[in-house]
Every structure is written in C-alpha cells, then in structure tokens.
Design a protein around this motif. Structure first.
Motif, short mmCIF file in Angstrom:
data_model
loop_
_atom_site.label_atom_id
_atom_site.label_comp_id
_atom_site.label_asym_id
_atom_site.label_seq_id
_atom_site.Cartn_x
_atom_site.Cartn_y
_atom_site.Cartn_z
N CYS A 195 0.82 -1.22 0.00
CA CYS A 195 0.00 0.00 0.00
C CYS A 195 0.85 1.27 0.00
N GLY A 196 2.06 1.19 0.56
CA GLY A 196 2.90 2.37 0.65
C GLY A 196 3.14 3.04 -0.70
N ILE A 197 3.35 2.23 -1.72
CA ILE A 197 3.62 2.81 -3.04
C ILE A 197 2.45 2.62 -4.00
N CYS A 198 1.26 2.36 -3.45
CA CYS A 198 0.09 2.10 -4.32
C CYS A 198 -0.35 3.38 -5.02
N PRO A 199 -0.51 3.31 -6.34
CA PRO A 199 -0.87 4.51 -7.11
C PRO A 199 -2.33 4.95 -6.92
N VAL A 200 -3.15 4.07 -6.33
CA VAL A 200 -4.56 4.45 -6.18
C VAL A 200 -4.99 4.49 -4.72
N LYS A 201 -4.03 4.57 -3.82
CA LYS A 201 -4.39 4.54 -2.40
C LYS A 201 -5.24 5.73 -1.98
N ALA A 202 -5.07 6.85 -2.67
CA ALA A 202 -5.85 8.04 -2.31
C ALA A 202 -7.35 7.79 -2.44
N GLY A 203 -7.70 6.94 -3.41
CA GLY A 203 -9.13 6.67 -3.61
C GLY A 203 -9.56 5.31 -3.09
N CYS A 204 -8.66 4.63 -2.39
CA CYS A 204 -8.96 3.26 -1.95
C CYS A 204 -9.69 3.27 -0.61
N TYR A 205 -10.92 2.74 -0.61
CA TYR A 205 -11.72 2.71 0.61
C TYR A 205 -11.00 1.96 1.72
N ALA A 206 -10.49 0.76 1.38
CA ALA A 206 -9.88 -0.07 2.41
C ALA A 206 -8.66 0.61 3.01
N TYR A 207 -7.85 1.23 2.17
CA TYR A 207 -6.65 1.89 2.67
C TYR A 207 -7.02 3.08 3.56
#
Length: 350
Positions: A195-207
């Motif tokens: 998750c640290g380098i995930c490109p869609v974490k900003a929009g990820c509900y779970a994150y």
DNA sequence: AACACGGGGCA
DNA sequence: TGCCCAGTGTT
C-alpha cells in the motif's frame, strides 16, 4: 486521474513479460488460461511451454489421447481441466474446423470455459469488452470500493461481475483486464499488499479506512476430509501392477496402484485379516515390506497413504478389470498422482 | 447453495 | 497451520 487511468499507467510500468501476452491466438490464450485456473503463474509456466510445444494447434491437441493429456498435466492438479480441454479441442476441431472461437458466446458454451475464461479469451484475442473477474479482480474491487459482500457468495459473484463491468475500459478491454489481474497479483496482494507505493491509495476505501486486512470477505471453506489409502505394490519380472482409476473420485482416469480405502487408519494386522483384502485379490497376500504412513496434503482432503510391498502366489490370485501389469520401463508414460509418482519413482528409479 | 476437484507457495 | 492461487462442473 481516475482509477483506470492510474491502473493502466501502473500496468505499463510494472507488467511482467509473460509468453501468452505476446499473442492474440485464441488457442494459445485458452491454453494459458486453463492452466492458470487456480494455479500460480510460476507453477503453470513450465506446463504452458510443454503443452504449446507438444500441441502447437488445437488440431494437434484434438488428435491427442486422454492418457497423453493427463500425462502432460501430471503434477499440476485439478485434472478435470485437462480432460475438459480434450473435449473442447475435439469440438473446436469438428464444429469450428479447427479455428478456435474468440467470441464470448461461443466460448462460454465449451467445456472447462466459464465466465472468467470466456471473458479472458474474448478480450485478449479479440478485444471484446468483457470484464474478467478472478480472485485478483474481486480483491482489488472489494478493497478499492469497500465491498464487504463475500466474493464467493452467489450475490457477491454477481455484484463483483457487475462492478467489474462498470470499471472496464471500453476502449482497451484487453489491457484493462490484464492490468486488473496483474495489479492484484503484484501490488494489491492477498497478504502484505504494497500500500505504501500504491498509485490508487488516495481513492482506496480499504486503505483510507484501515480495512485492507479485512477485505475481501470470503465465505468459510469446507472442512478438510481425512482419507486413508492402503496401497499395494505388486511387482514381478520388471512389471508392476497398476490400476486405472474410475471417473468419479479424485485423480479420475489416472493410474495408481491396487488399494483399499478405509474410514480410519488400519493396522497391517487389521487390514490383512479383513474380508476386503480377500475380495480384492482372492487370496491373502504375503507382506514383503510395510512403509510408514505418508500424509499427502491437498486443499480439501488429507490423504494418509500406507504402501505395502506384497507378494501374490503365482496363478492363484484374481484381478479386478481395472488392474493390469505395466512394464517398469514404461512407468513414465502413465499419468500418476503426485504421491504415487513419488513412491514408484523412489522404488524403481525410473 | 454446497460441494468436489490438486498441488504448491508463503507468512 | 491457514489461506490463496488468471475457476468450473455437478448435485
């Protein structure tokens, strides 16, 4: 940027160079997709090369025997995939003149091809706008959108298919589908997702809601069954007695040894004084050697196998119709379950 | 809806 | 150990 744009950008940068991604031949794609059902890429890769080389076309595949297909499939598991492939290859040869179909509706009618595989082949081979939903895709969607419906319930399967359809990039369905699966496999992993380098974490509900380890939700799996297989090794004059299995149980139509299944672990004394052994051979065999119980771990059952090296007095025993003597030098031409292969290979060094 | 179907990798 | 893997077919 929206989810799918980010996804495609990630994919172009991180994609693996896999052999079945360099073709639009529906036959080759079919080969890879069936092999990869419930199977990791690393595990399936050598089998893909093996099959592609042995059967370069569906016409060649259709001409094979079931024994040959199962032999090549040996060790990969879920052998019904191989048996269904042969049925499908023969239908493609006859009904489609050897031209492997690439339309979803034609594909879904074939044995061994379900929703996932029909979507995969039709999108990869012909860019048909069908969304694939596999374990990777449902995990990505469950986390990104925060869906707690179980991914393997009837309602869940329907929901995740619908959501995948809505997310699908209609212009680039093939790349989109590949990207979703690759993203699930490499980035949004079941455990320890990056998750640290995930490109869609900003929009990820779970994150954003600290739910990554809780999603996706899966209905509990069935209880593991213990089974007790008592196997008999009978050999003479460079031959060994094999058994061709029926088409109901595990390892359908493959080859193992004569055996008695018991509902619990039986001692040698118990086994060799039971009526079962008399009805199997007609006589009580002589024991040459007893091997330690081996545990063979499968997903849905634990097989406790004990091998007995035994001797049957010449011409006094009777054999079931599925029994036959095979030459030891030909042992490697029979499709053997892993545990049988390991035992026979250790014994005969073939 | 539940179950059957392999074998291997990983924490 | 338990979970998961480019799922599908049968009951």
């Amino acid at each position: 940027m929206n989810f799918t744009d980010n996804l495609l950008q990630w994919y172009n940068k991180n994609r693996r160079d896999l052999p079945w991604r360099n073709t639009t031949d529906p036959y080759i794609i079919w080969l890879s997709e069936i092999i990869l059902q419930q199977t990791r890429v690393d595990q399936g890769m050598p089998y893909f090369y093996r099959f592609a080389e042995a059967y370069p076309t569906v016409t060649a595949f259709a001409a094979a025997t079931e024994d040959e297909i199962l032999k090549l499939w040996q060790g990969l598991g879920y052998y019904s995939r191989g048996r269904n492939m042969l049925k499908t290859a023969r239908i493609v040869q006859e009904k489609f003149n050897g031209n492997f179909p690439h339309r979803y509706d034609d594909l879904i009618a074939l044995k061994g091809i379900g929703e996932y595989t029909a979507a995969a082949i039709s999108s990869f081979a012909a860019n048909q706008a069908k969304a694939v939903v596999d374990g990777n895709v449902s995990r990505v969607i469950a986390r990104y959108l925060g869906i707690s419906e179980p991914i393997n319930s009837t309602a869940g399967k329907k929901l995740f298919q619908q959501l995948a359809n809505e997310l699908l990039n209609q212009q680039l369905p093939a790349m989109h589908n590949q990207a979703m699966m690759e993203f699930g496999a490499l980035q949004c992993r079941p455990k320890n997702p990056d998750c640290g380098i995930c490109p869609v974490k900003a929009g990820c509900y779970a994150y954003q809601n600290n739910q990554v380890n809780q999603l996706p939700v899966k209905l509990k799996t069935v209880k593991i069954k213990n089974r007790y297989f008592n196997y008999f090794l009978i050999s003479s004059n460079d031959e060994v007695l094999l058994n061709k299995r029926g088409d109901n149980d595990i390892w359908a139509n493959m080859y193992d040894l004569p055996m008695i299944e018991t509902n619990e672990l039986w001692s040698p004394e118990q086994l060799f004084s039971s009526p079962d052994i008399v009805s199997l051979f007609g006589i009580i065999p002589q024991i040459i050697e007893i091997y330690p119980v081996q545990k063979h771990i499968l997903t849905h059952q634990h097989i406790h196998a004990r091998f007995y090296h035994i001797c049957l007095e010449q011409n006094k025993f009777k054999l079931k119709s599925t029994f036959f003597f095979a030459e030891v030098k030909n042992l490697n031409s029979f499709a053997l379950p892993k545990i049988i292969f390991l035992f026979l290979n250790k014994f005969f060094k073939f």
